[in-house]
Write a protein that holds these residues in place. Structure first.
Motif, PDB file in Angstrom:
ATOM      1  N   MET A   3       0.842  -1.189   0.000  1.00 49.49           N
ATOM      2  CA  MET A   3       0.000   0.000   0.000  1.00 49.49           C
ATOM      3  C   MET A   3       0.885   1.250   0.000  1.00 49.49           C
ATOM      4  SD  MET A   3      -2.806   1.146   2.895  1.00 49.49           S
ATOM      5  CE  MET A   3      -3.607  -0.431   2.852  1.00 49.49           C
ATOM      6  N   PRO A   4       0.685   2.187  -0.960  1.00 47.36           N
ATOM      7  CA  PRO A   4       1.460   3.425  -0.942  1.00 47.36           C
ATOM      8  C   PRO A   4       1.200   4.210   0.338  1.00 47.36           C
ATOM      9  CG  PRO A   4       0.273   3.193  -3.026  1.00 47.36           C
ATOM     10  CD  PRO A   4      -0.226   2.127  -2.099  1.00 47.36           C
ATOM     11  N   ARG A   5       2.245   4.824   0.853  1.00 46.05           N
ATOM     12  CA  ARG A   5       2.170   5.603   2.088  1.00 46.05           C
ATOM     13  C   ARG A   5       2.494   7.058   1.767  1.00 46.05           C
ATOM     14  NH1 ARG A   5       6.847   2.246   3.990  1.00 46.05           N
ATOM     15  NH2 ARG A   5       7.204   2.828   1.869  1.00 46.05           N
ATOM     16  N   GLU A  24     -10.449   9.807  -0.963  1.00 48.80           N
ATOM     17  CA  GLU A  24     -11.632   8.969  -0.776  1.00 48.80           C
ATOM     18  C   GLU A  24     -12.548   9.018  -2.003  1.00 48.80           C
ATOM     19  OE1 GLU A  24     -15.360   8.611   2.277  1.00 48.80           O
ATOM     20  OE2 GLU A  24     -13.433   9.283   3.066  1.00 48.80           O
ATOM     21  N   PHE A  28      -9.631   5.608  -3.459  1.00 50.69           N
ATOM     22  CA  PHE A  28      -8.380   5.042  -2.996  1.00 50.69           C
ATOM     23  C   PHE A  28      -8.225   4.857  -1.492  1.00 50.69           C
ATOM     24  CE2 PHE A  28      -6.863   7.250  -6.967  1.00 50.69           C
ATOM     25  CZ  PHE A  28      -6.709   6.099  -7.698  1.00 50.69           C
ATOM     26  N   GLU A  30      -8.815   2.679   0.703  1.00 48.60           N
ATOM     27  CA  GLU A  30      -8.334   1.371   1.157  1.00 48.60           C
ATOM     28  C   GLU A  30      -6.988   1.039   0.546  1.00 48.60           C
ATOM     29  OE1 GLU A  30     -11.348   1.246  -0.941  1.00 48.60           O
ATOM     30  OE2 GLU A  30     -12.422   2.054   0.761  1.00 48.60           O
ATOM     31  N   LYS A  31      -6.560   1.811  -0.471  1.00 52.35           N
ATOM     32  CA  LYS A  31      -5.334   1.484  -1.200  1.00 52.35           C
ATOM     33  C   LYS A  31      -4.171   2.406  -0.878  1.00 52.35           C
ATOM     34  CE  LYS A  31      -8.090  -0.267  -4.957  1.00 52.35           C
ATOM     35  NZ  LYS A  31      -8.961   0.216  -5.941  1.00 52.35           N
ATOM     36  N   ILE A  32      -4.418   3.477  -0.120  1.00 51.30           N
ATOM     37  CA  ILE A  32      -3.382   4.447   0.218  1.00 51.30           C
ATOM     38  C   ILE A  32      -3.415   4.704   1.718  1.00 51.30           C
ATOM     39  CG2 ILE A  32      -2.595   6.835  -0.065  1.00 51.30           C
ATOM     40  CD1 ILE A  32      -3.750   6.793  -2.878  1.00 51.30           C
ATOM     41  N   LYS A  33      -2.263   4.661   2.341  1.00 51.91           N
ATOM     42  CA  LYS A  33      -2.145   4.957   3.774  1.00 51.91           C
ATOM     43  C   LYS A  33      -1.742   6.422   3.907  1.00 51.91           C
ATOM     44  CE  LYS A  33      -1.395   4.104   8.172  1.00 51.91           C
ATOM     45  NZ  LYS A  33      -2.397   4.549   9.051  1.00 51.91           N
TER      46      LYS A  33
END
Length: 119
Positions: A3-5, A24, A28, A30-33
């Motif tokens: 997951m990209p941070r 959001e 994204f 759930e896919k980006i922290k």
């Protein structure tokens, strides 16, 4: 793929919220922290003893209290330059000297943001 941070360093809570809402709305969350800090000093403290840096992208505002964007870059550039962390500066300024200084200390991009989102 991990997951990209992303770390956003900006003292404006409204801008932090707008960025989170945009992520959001794009689908994204759930896919980006996402992680937020309110100034360069808080961010420097977060990154100071972490190796490698825990973020793939750092979005960095220029004008902040305690430690502005350029001061943050000057303190962190030698260490961040050894990693793949992408640095992007942003500010309402379009001063070429400030933009050049950001890039000299590792920011690959600089975005001039509008001073009024209603425009």
């Amino acid at each position: 793929m991990p997951m990209p941070r992303i770390l956003m360093i900006d003292d404006d809570a409204d801008e932090q919220g707008l960025f989170a809402e945009t992520v959001e709305e794009l689908g994204f969350p759930e896919k980006i922290k996402l992680h937020f800090c309110s100034n360069g000093l808080e961010s420097f403290t977060l990154l100071e003893h972490t190796c490698p840096p825990p973020f793939d992208l750092i979005l960095l505002d220029m004008n902040m209290p305690l430690m502005n964007g350029v001061e943050f870059l000057k303190k962190t550039y030698p260490r961040l330059a050894d990693f793949t962390t992408e640095l992007m500066g942003f500010s309402t300024t379009n001063n070429p000297d400030i933009i050049s200084e950001f890039k000299a200390y590792g920011a690959s991009r600089f975005v001039t943001k509008p001073s009024d989102l209603k425009k």
